[in-house]
Design a protein around this motif. Sequence first.
Motif, PDB file in Angstrom:
ATOM      1  N   ALA A   6      25.736  45.238 -14.585  1.00  0.00           N
ATOM      2  CA  ALA A   6      25.960  43.946 -15.230  1.00  0.00           C
ATOM      3  C   ALA A   6      24.635  43.293 -15.595  1.00  0.00           C
ATOM      4  O   ALA A   6      24.496  42.714 -16.681  1.00  0.00           O
ATOM      5  N   LEU A   7      23.649  43.383 -14.708  1.00  0.00           N
ATOM      6  CA  LEU A   7      22.331  42.811 -15.001  1.00  0.00           C
ATOM      7  C   LEU A   7      21.655  43.536 -16.165  1.00  0.00           C
ATOM      8  O   LEU A   7      21.024  42.904 -17.017  1.00  0.00           O
ATOM      9  N   VAL A   8      21.784  44.843 -16.213  1.00  0.00           N
ATOM     10  CA  VAL A   8      21.215  45.616 -17.326  1.00  0.00           C
ATOM     11  C   VAL A   8      21.895  45.215 -18.632  1.00  0.00           C
ATOM     12  O   VAL A   8      21.232  45.058 -19.664  1.00  0.00           O
ATOM     13  N   ASP A   9      23.217  44.997 -18.589  1.00  0.00           N
ATOM     14  CA  ASP A   9      23.934  44.531 -19.776  1.00  0.00           C
ATOM     15  C   ASP A   9      23.397  43.180 -20.239  1.00  0.00           C
ATOM     16  O   ASP A   9      23.205  42.952 -21.431  1.00  0.00           O
ATOM     17  N   ASN A  15      18.218  40.145 -25.345  1.00  0.00           N
ATOM     18  CA  ASN A  15      16.879  40.503 -25.819  1.00  0.00           C
ATOM     19  C   ASN A  15      15.844  40.466 -24.692  1.00  0.00           C
ATOM     20  O   ASN A  15      14.814  39.803 -24.785  1.00  0.00           O
ATOM     21  N   GLY A  16      16.129  41.185 -23.619  1.00  0.00           N
ATOM     22  CA  GLY A  16      15.244  41.223 -22.458  1.00  0.00           C
ATOM     23  C   GLY A  16      13.803  41.554 -22.787  1.00  0.00           C
ATOM     24  O   GLY A  16      12.884  41.057 -22.146  1.00  0.00           O
ATOM     25  N   GLU A  17      13.604  42.376 -23.804  1.00  0.00           N
ATOM     26  CA  GLU A  17      12.242  42.734 -24.192  1.00  0.00           C
ATOM     27  C   GLU A  17      11.459  41.514 -24.656  1.00  0.00           C
ATOM     28  O   GLU A  17      10.235  41.484 -24.603  1.00  0.00           O
ATOM     29  N   SER A  22       9.923  39.441 -17.807  1.00  0.00           N
ATOM     30  CA  SER A  22      10.958  40.409 -17.427  1.00  0.00           C
ATOM     31  C   SER A  22      10.419  41.380 -16.375  1.00  0.00           C
ATOM     32  O   SER A  22      10.848  42.530 -16.304  1.00  0.00           O
ATOM     33  N   ASN A  23       9.504  40.886 -15.537  1.00  0.00           N
ATOM     34  CA  ASN A  23       8.885  41.742 -14.513  1.00  0.00           C
ATOM     35  C   ASN A  23       9.919  42.441 -13.649  1.00  0.00           C
ATOM     36  O   ASN A  23      10.808  41.807 -13.100  1.00  0.00           O
ATOM     37  N   GLY A  24       9.782  43.744 -13.539  1.00  0.00           N
ATOM     38  CA  GLY A  24      10.619  44.543 -12.676  1.00  0.00           C
ATOM     39  C   GLY A  24      11.953  44.953 -13.245  1.00  0.00           C
ATOM     40  O   GLY A  24      12.602  45.845 -12.720  1.00  0.00           O
ATOM     41  N   TRP A  25      12.403  44.284 -14.298  1.00  0.00           N
ATOM     42  CA  TRP A  25      13.719  44.588 -14.844  1.00  0.00           C
ATOM     43  C   TRP A  25      13.794  46.044 -15.312  1.00  0.00           C
ATOM     44  O   TRP A  25      12.855  46.578 -15.871  1.00  0.00           O
ATOM     45  N   LEU A  26      14.911  46.650 -15.037  1.00  0.00           N
ATOM     46  CA  LEU A  26      15.270  48.024 -15.383  1.00  0.00           C
ATOM     47  C   LEU A  26      14.553  49.050 -14.504  1.00  0.00           C
ATOM     48  O   LEU A  26      14.694  50.246 -14.715  1.00  0.00           O
ATOM     49  N   GLU A  27      13.778  48.597 -13.527  1.00  0.00           N
ATOM     50  CA  GLU A  27      13.061  49.505 -12.622  1.00  0.00           C
ATOM     51  C   GLU A  27      13.649  49.406 -11.226  1.00  0.00           C
ATOM     52  O   GLU A  27      13.573  48.362 -10.584  1.00  0.00           O
ATOM     53  N   ASP A  33      13.654  45.731  -5.459  1.00  0.00           N
ATOM     54  CA  ASP A  33      12.443  45.731  -6.281  1.00  0.00           C
ATOM     55  C   ASP A  33      12.145  44.385  -6.935  1.00  0.00           C
ATOM     56  O   ASP A  33      11.295  44.293  -7.808  1.00  0.00           O
ATOM     57  N   SER A  34      12.852  43.348  -6.506  1.00  0.00           N
ATOM     58  CA  SER A  34      12.585  41.958  -6.908  1.00  0.00           C
ATOM     59  C   SER A  34      12.510  41.746  -8.422  1.00  0.00           C
ATOM     60  O   SER A  34      11.490  41.309  -8.951  1.00  0.00           O
ATOM     61  N   TRP A  35      13.606  42.033  -9.116  1.00  0.00           N
ATOM     62  CA  TRP A  35      13.638  41.744 -10.538  1.00  0.00           C
ATOM     63  C   TRP A  35      13.441  40.243 -10.717  1.00  0.00           C
ATOM     64  O   TRP A  35      14.072  39.437 -10.029  1.00  0.00           O
ATOM     65  N   HIS A  36      12.592  39.846 -11.637  1.00  0.00           N
ATOM     66  CA  HIS A  36      12.289  38.430 -11.851  1.00  0.00           C
ATOM     67  C   HIS A  36      13.570  37.649 -12.153  1.00  0.00           C
ATOM     68  O   HIS A  36      14.339  38.017 -13.039  1.00  0.00           O
ATOM     69  N   GLY A  37      13.791  36.567 -11.407  1.00  0.00           N
ATOM     70  CA  GLY A  37      14.941  35.699 -11.624  1.00  0.00           C
ATOM     71  C   GLY A  37      16.191  36.104 -10.869  1.00  0.00           C
ATOM     72  O   GLY A  37      17.169  35.364 -10.865  1.00  0.00           O
ATOM     73  N   VAL A  38      16.188  37.267 -10.248  1.00  0.00           N
ATOM     74  CA  VAL A  38      17.348  37.728  -9.482  1.00  0.00           C
ATOM     75  C   VAL A  38      17.128  37.371  -8.019  1.00  0.00           C
ATOM     76  O   VAL A  38      16.137  37.759  -7.419  1.00  0.00           O
ATOM     77  N   ARG A  39      18.054  36.597  -7.488  1.00  0.00           N
ATOM     78  CA  ARG A  39      18.000  36.231  -6.072  1.00  0.00           C
ATOM     79  C   ARG A  39      19.161  36.909  -5.373  1.00  0.00           C
ATOM     80  O   ARG A  39      20.260  36.968  -5.900  1.00  0.00           O
ATOM     81  N   CYS A  40      18.880  37.416  -4.173  1.00  0.00           N
ATOM     82  CA  CYS A  40      19.868  38.237  -3.481  1.00  0.00           C
ATOM     83  C   CYS A  40      20.168  37.732  -2.079  1.00  0.00           C
ATOM     84  O   CYS A  40      19.334  37.092  -1.444  1.00  0.00           O
ATOM     85  N   PHE A  41      21.363  38.067  -1.613  1.00  0.00           N
ATOM     86  CA  PHE A  41      21.731  37.829  -0.223  1.00  0.00           C
ATOM     87  C   PHE A  41      20.995  38.841   0.643  1.00  0.00           C
ATOM     88  O   PHE A  41      20.512  39.864   0.145  1.00  0.00           O
ATOM     89  N   SER A  42      20.950  38.598   1.935  1.00  0.00           N
ATOM     90  CA  SER A  42      20.240  39.501   2.850  1.00  0.00           C
ATOM     91  C   SER A  42      20.871  40.889   2.898  1.00  0.00           C
ATOM     92  O   SER A  42      20.204  41.854   3.252  1.00  0.00           O
ATOM     93  N   ASP A  43      22.145  40.998   2.507  1.00  0.00           N
ATOM     94  CA  ASP A  43      22.792  42.313   2.530  1.00  0.00           C
ATOM     95  C   ASP A  43      22.570  43.109   1.241  1.00  0.00           C
ATOM     96  O   ASP A  43      23.120  44.189   1.063  1.00  0.00           O
TER      97      ASP A  43
END
Length: 70
Positions: A6-9, A15-17, A22-27, A33-43
């Motif tokens: 979903a994030l890749v979509d 226009n992610g490019e 867009s640090n880390g995105w698609l990697e 890997d801490s994609w910029h702007g993505v915050r995650c739960f501890s799980d």
Amino acid sequence: EEEKAALVDIYHATNGEGWINSNGWLEGDPCVDSWHGVRCFSDGRVAELVMYAWQTGGNNMSEYAFQLCL
């Protein structure tokens, strides 16, 4: 994997490019890997996507936001 897909979509549909950062995105994994702007739960599940003032373009993001909430 569904959350990552979903994030890749979102990346391609908005226009992610062309984003300011867009640090880390698609990697690797969005949480590990801490994609910029993505915050995650501890799980390791995606909790939030912060995209304020990223100069996104493209499709309406509401359908992608819904995908992430499933």
